[in-house]
Design an enzyme around this catalytic site. Structure first.
Site, PDB file in Angstrom:
ATOM      1  N   CYS A 131       0.836  -1.210   0.000  1.00  0.00           N
ATOM      2  CA  CYS A 131       0.000   0.000   0.000  1.00  0.00           C
ATOM      3  C   CYS A 131       0.868   1.256   0.000  1.00  0.00           C
ATOM      4  O   CYS A 131       1.981   1.238   0.513  1.00  0.00           O
ATOM      5  CB  CYS A 131      -0.875   0.059   1.245  1.00  0.00           C
ATOM      6  SG  CYS A 131      -1.759  -1.426   1.626  1.00  0.00           S
ATOM      7  N   ASP A 132       0.296   2.307  -0.542  1.00  0.00           N
ATOM      8  CA  ASP A 132       0.943   3.614  -0.427  1.00  0.00           C
ATOM      9  C   ASP A 132      -0.135   4.686  -0.514  1.00  0.00           C
ATOM     10  O   ASP A 132      -1.020   4.609  -1.369  1.00  0.00           O
ATOM     11  CB  ASP A 132       1.982   3.839  -1.523  1.00  0.00           C
ATOM     12  CG  ASP A 132       2.868   5.025  -1.195  1.00  0.00           C
ATOM     13  OD1 ASP A 132       3.808   4.855  -0.401  1.00  0.00           O
ATOM     14  OD2 ASP A 132       2.594   6.132  -1.705  1.00  0.00           O
TER      15      ASP A 132
END
Length: 195
Positions: A76-77
């Site tokens: 995730c980012d």
């Protein structure tokens, strides 16, 4: 099959050090490992702000999935982008946090979270977008909020799930996306890939 039962059959890895993501991930998966991806966050210059979180989540997911090939890996980012298109990462120091909060004050910004899921050597990526409106902030409100220390490890220098909620006028989209993990959309993606 419900998502929690489905995921019990897999070795699930969250490739993120974020305590907030870990907490949200528990809503989907009762048992998973946290192995943060340490693969750098360099981004090609030609990439648009909206494409950055998907690109970075893919890099993190791929980095971990190459080592744990049989696992379901989730990278995730989250990126905060001002109305003027400036990407706001985590503040370098308190002055940087104040600068970011002044940029967001009284305006709308977007929070994009890229999520990549790896299973059996195949990676799928999606990006969820939420619009956030900040109320007009006084210098005193900004100083007081930064003094809490809460902004220092968060993209855009605020945490909507903490005292930062007092800065927000309204949102349009997924609240949990702003925290760092679009839980419902991730659950649907996992169902689609594993069921």
């Amino acid at each position: 099959m419900n998502i929690k039962n489905l995921l019990m059959e897999y070795d699930v890895i969250l490739a993120s050090a974020s305590p907030r993501r870990k907490e949200l991930m528990q809503l989907i998966c009762p048992s998973f490992r946290v192995i943060p991806a340490d693969c750098g966050e360099a981004v090609p210059e030609a990439l648009s702000a909206r494409d950055v979180p998907g690109y970075l989540s893919y890099q993190k997911c791929e980095c971990i999935s190459q080592v744990y090939q049989k696992a379901v890996v989730i990278g995730c980012d989250t990126v905060v982008t001002t109305a003027d298109g400036e990407i706001l990462g985590k503040p370098k120091d308190e002055e940087d946090a104040k600068r970011m909060l002044r940029l967001l004050s009284g305006r709308v910004h977007t929070v994009d979270t890229g999520v990549s899921v790896s299973h059996n050597g195949h990676i799928e990526t999606f990006t969820e977008t939420t619009k956030v409106w900040f109320k007009e902030l006084t210098d005193e409100e900004i100083d007081d909020y930064v003094a809490t220390g809460e902004p220092m490890d968060k993209a855009g220098a605020y945490g909507i799930q903490g005292e930062g909620t007092l800065l927000v006028e309204k949102i349009e989209g997924d609240f949990f996306n702003v925290v760092g993990l679009p839980v419902s959309k991730l659950a649907a993606k996992l169902h689609e890939m594993l069921d």
